[in-house]
Design a protein around this motif. Structure first.
Motif, PDB file in Angstrom:
ATOM      1  N   ARG A   1      20.299  35.935  39.434  1.00 33.21           N
ATOM      2  CA  ARG A   1      21.271  36.138  40.432  1.00 33.21           C
ATOM      3  C   ARG A   1      22.206  37.379  39.812  1.00 33.21           C
ATOM      4  O   ARG A   1      22.658  37.199  38.965  1.00 33.21           O
ATOM      5  CB  ARG A   1      21.965  34.818  41.183  1.00 33.21           C
ATOM      6  N   GLU A   2      22.449  38.170  40.853  1.00 37.76           N
ATOM      7  CA  GLU A   2      23.195  39.437  40.326  1.00 37.76           C
ATOM      8  C   GLU A   2      24.080  39.771  41.409  1.00 37.76           C
ATOM      9  O   GLU A   2      24.202  39.751  42.530  1.00 37.76           O
ATOM     10  CB  GLU A   2      22.253  40.663  40.319  1.00 37.76           C
ATOM     11  N   PHE A   3      25.521  40.011  40.736  1.00 36.94           N
ATOM     12  CA  PHE A   3      26.696  40.376  41.635  1.00 36.94           C
ATOM     13  C   PHE A   3      26.400  41.837  42.111  1.00 36.94           C
ATOM     14  O   PHE A   3      25.862  42.711  41.462  1.00 36.94           O
ATOM     15  CB  PHE A   3      27.555  40.385  40.631  1.00 36.94           C
ATOM     16  N   VAL A   4      26.654  41.875  43.339  1.00 36.42           N
ATOM     17  CA  VAL A   4      26.563  43.211  44.225  1.00 36.42           C
ATOM     18  C   VAL A   4      28.029  43.686  44.654  1.00 36.42           C
ATOM     19  O   VAL A   4      28.104  44.978  44.029  1.00 36.42           O
ATOM     20  CB  VAL A   4      25.780  42.972  45.386  1.00 36.42           C
TER      21      VAL A   4
ATOM     22  N   TYR B   1      35.442  45.348  44.392  1.00 38.40           N
ATOM     23  CA  TYR B   1      34.742  45.369  43.329  1.00 38.40           C
ATOM     24  C   TYR B   1      33.208  45.526  43.312  1.00 38.40           C
ATOM     25  O   TYR B   1      32.647  44.668  44.117  1.00 38.40           O
ATOM     26  CB  TYR B   1      35.163  43.978  42.454  1.00 38.40           C
ATOM     27  N   TYR B   2      32.529  46.633  42.514  1.00 39.23           N
ATOM     28  CA  TYR B   2      31.128  46.531  42.798  1.00 39.23           C
ATOM     29  C   TYR B   2      30.547  46.423  41.357  1.00 39.23           C
ATOM     30  O   TYR B   2      30.960  46.779  40.378  1.00 39.23           O
ATOM     31  CB  TYR B   2      30.851  48.168  42.914  1.00 39.23           C
ATOM     32  N   GLY B   3      29.249  45.992  41.510  1.00 41.76           N
ATOM     33  CA  GLY B   3      28.334  45.943  40.174  1.00 41.76           C
ATOM     34  C   GLY B   3      27.832  47.219  39.925  1.00 41.76           C
ATOM     35  O   GLY B   3      27.692  48.255  41.144  1.00 41.76           O
ATOM     36  N   ASP B   4      27.462  47.586  38.683  1.00 42.95           N
ATOM     37  CA  ASP B   4      27.208  48.959  38.364  1.00 42.95           C
ATOM     38  C   ASP B   4      25.950  49.503  39.128  1.00 42.95           C
ATOM     39  O   ASP B   4      25.933  50.592  39.415  1.00 42.95           O
ATOM     40  CB  ASP B   4      27.033  48.844  36.901  1.00 42.95           C
ATOM     41  N   PRO B   5      24.978  48.581  39.377  1.00 42.07           N
ATOM     42  CA  PRO B   5      23.758  49.171  39.864  1.00 42.07           C
ATOM     43  C   PRO B   5      23.886  49.679  41.210  1.00 42.07           C
ATOM     44  O   PRO B   5      23.122  50.588  41.785  1.00 42.07           O
ATOM     45  CB  PRO B   5      22.715  48.119  39.850  1.00 42.07           C
ATOM     46  N   VAL B   6      24.948  49.312  42.061  1.00 45.47           N
ATOM     47  CA  VAL B   6      25.145  49.733  43.481  1.00 45.47           C
ATOM     48  C   VAL B   6      26.310  50.760  43.840  1.00 45.47           C
ATOM     49  O   VAL B   6      26.574  51.064  44.787  1.00 45.47           O
ATOM     50  CB  VAL B   6      25.301  48.347  44.483  1.00 45.47           C
ATOM     51  N   LYS B   7      27.097  50.822  42.486  1.00 37.92           N
ATOM     52  CA  LYS B   7      28.382  51.899  42.808  1.00 37.92           C
ATOM     53  C   LYS B   7      27.766  53.096  43.327  1.00 37.92           C
ATOM     54  O   LYS B   7      26.982  53.771  42.800  1.00 37.92           O
ATOM     55  CB  LYS B   7      28.955  51.973  41.462  1.00 37.92           C
ATOM     56  N   GLY B   8      28.418  53.470  44.354  1.00 33.63           N
ATOM     57  CA  GLY B   8      28.334  54.786  44.864  1.00 33.63           C
ATOM     58  C   GLY B   8      27.181  55.055  46.119  1.00 33.63           C
ATOM     59  O   GLY B   8      26.882  55.840  46.671  1.00 33.63           O
TER      60      GLY B   8
ATOM     61  N   MET C   1      24.373  49.575  52.904  1.00 31.77           N
ATOM     62  CA  MET C   1      23.646  49.812  51.773  1.00 31.77           C
ATOM     63  C   MET C   1      22.863  51.132  52.031  1.00 31.77           C
ATOM     64  O   MET C   1      22.036  51.214  52.738  1.00 31.77           O
ATOM     65  CB  MET C   1      22.453  48.823  51.463  1.00 31.77           C
ATOM     66  N   ASN C   2      23.166  52.125  51.228  1.00 31.40           N
ATOM     67  CA  ASN C   2      22.734  53.508  51.669  1.00 31.40           C
ATOM     68  C   ASN C   2      21.837  53.852  50.239  1.00 31.40           C
ATOM     69  O   ASN C   2      22.066  53.225  49.340  1.00 31.40           O
ATOM     70  CB  ASN C   2      23.746  54.484  51.646  1.00 31.40           C
ATOM     71  N   ARG C   3      21.013  54.749  50.522  1.00 30.01           N
ATOM     72  CA  ARG C   3      19.955  55.519  49.358  1.00 30.01           C
ATOM     73  C   ARG C   3      19.372  54.220  48.709  1.00 30.01           C
ATOM     74  O   ARG C   3      19.481  54.250  47.480  1.00 30.01           O
ATOM     75  CB  ARG C   3      20.861  56.281  48.537  1.00 30.01           C
ATOM     76  N   LEU C   4      18.676  53.340  49.384  1.00 37.78           N
ATOM     77  CA  LEU C   4      18.312  52.163  48.829  1.00 37.78           C
ATOM     78  C   LEU C   4      16.969  52.671  47.976  1.00 37.78           C
ATOM     79  O   LEU C   4      16.353  53.671  48.136  1.00 37.78           O
ATOM     80  CB  LEU C   4      17.823  51.297  50.060  1.00 37.78           C
ATOM     81  N   LYS C   5      16.862  51.676  46.818  1.00 36.54           N
ATOM     82  CA  LYS C   5      15.758  51.838  45.964  1.00 36.54           C
ATOM     83  C   LYS C   5      14.794  50.653  46.145  1.00 36.54           C
ATOM     84  O   LYS C   5      15.241  49.594  46.376  1.00 36.54           O
ATOM     85  CB  LYS C   5      16.289  52.071  44.572  1.00 36.54           C
ATOM     86  N   PRO C   6      13.623  50.775  45.577  1.00 44.00           N
ATOM     87  CA  PRO C   6      12.668  49.652  45.490  1.00 44.00           C
ATOM     88  C   PRO C   6      13.328  48.641  44.691  1.00 44.00           C
ATOM     89  O   PRO C   6      13.004  47.195  44.848  1.00 44.00           O
ATOM     90  CB  PRO C   6      11.448  50.263  44.924  1.00 44.00           C
ATOM     91  N   GLU C   7      14.243  48.815  43.529  1.00 41.24           N
ATOM     92  CA  GLU C   7      14.694  47.779  42.910  1.00 41.24           C
ATOM     93  C   GLU C   7      15.835  47.336  43.521  1.00 41.24           C
ATOM     94  O   GLU C   7      16.343  46.231  42.959  1.00 41.24           O
ATOM     95  CB  GLU C   7      15.173  48.660  41.517  1.00 41.24           C
ATOM     96  N   ASP C   8      16.161  47.504  44.550  1.00 44.51           N
ATOM     97  CA  ASP C   8      17.174  46.840  45.336  1.00 44.51           C
ATOM     98  C   ASP C   8      16.528  45.569  46.104  1.00 44.51           C
ATOM     99  O   ASP C   8      17.165  44.796  46.691  1.00 44.51           O
ATOM    100  CB  ASP C   8      17.796  47.657  46.678  1.00 44.51           C
ATOM    101  N   THR C   9      15.300  45.682  46.157  1.00 45.81           N
ATOM    102  CA  THR C   9      14.525  44.489  46.852  1.00 45.81           C
ATOM    103  C   THR C   9      15.048  43.204  46.271  1.00 45.81           C
ATOM    104  O   THR C   9      14.891  43.085  45.158  1.00 45.81           O
ATOM    105  CB  THR C   9      13.051  44.773  46.884  1.00 45.81           C
ATOM    106  N   ALA C  10      15.362  42.235  47.232  1.00 44.46           N
ATOM    107  CA  ALA C  10      16.062  41.180  46.919  1.00 44.46           C
ATOM    108  C   ALA C  10      16.172  40.299  48.007  1.00 44.46           C
ATOM    109  O   ALA C  10      16.540  40.751  49.154  1.00 44.46           O
ATOM    110  CB  ALA C  10      17.114  41.093  45.831  1.00 44.46           C
TER     111      ALA C  10
END
Length: 124
Positions: free
Chosen positions: A45-48, A59-66, A83-92
């Protein structure tokens, strides 16, 4: 007790946007921190993101900042994750959570209440 109900997940192409909503009911206080976490298959599990009800601190997790923005509507007792500029690695599976202590933390252990989770799938 606090009940959290999420909505807004789904399938989107890479580069697209989605907004998740989390409605809170029951005993909620302005000191609470509302957070979003995600968990992909086979991963921890990862903090968003997190936001404090009272002053709006975030407070944001580094992978989603910006790319992701957390916001709240105190009158509706709701928190959102844009959630903008979504990436395949955002799948969860994305879950909202509430931390009564208001510590604005990224540790899932500090959050006492959890929603059911919503699937977000980003295709390439």
């Amino acid at each position: 007790q606090v009940q959290l109900v999420e909505s807004g997940g789904g399938l989107v192409q890479a580069g697209g946007s989605l907004r998740l909503s989390c409605a809170a009911s029951g005993r909620t206080y302005s000191t609470y921190v509302m957070g979003w976490f995600r968990q992909a298959p086979g991963k921890e599990r990862e903090f968003v993101a997190a936001q404090r009800w009272s002053d709006g601190s975030t407070y944001y997790g580094d992978p989603v900042k910006g790319r992701f923005t957390i916001s709240r509507d105190n009158a509706k007792a709701a928190v959102y994750l844009q959630m903008n500029r979504l990436k395949p690695e955002d799948t969860a599976v994305y879950s909202c959570a509430a931390d009564p202590a208001g510590s604005l933390t990224q540790s899932y252990l500090d959050y006492d209440y959890w929603g059911q989770g919503n699937q977000v799938t980003v295709s390439s």
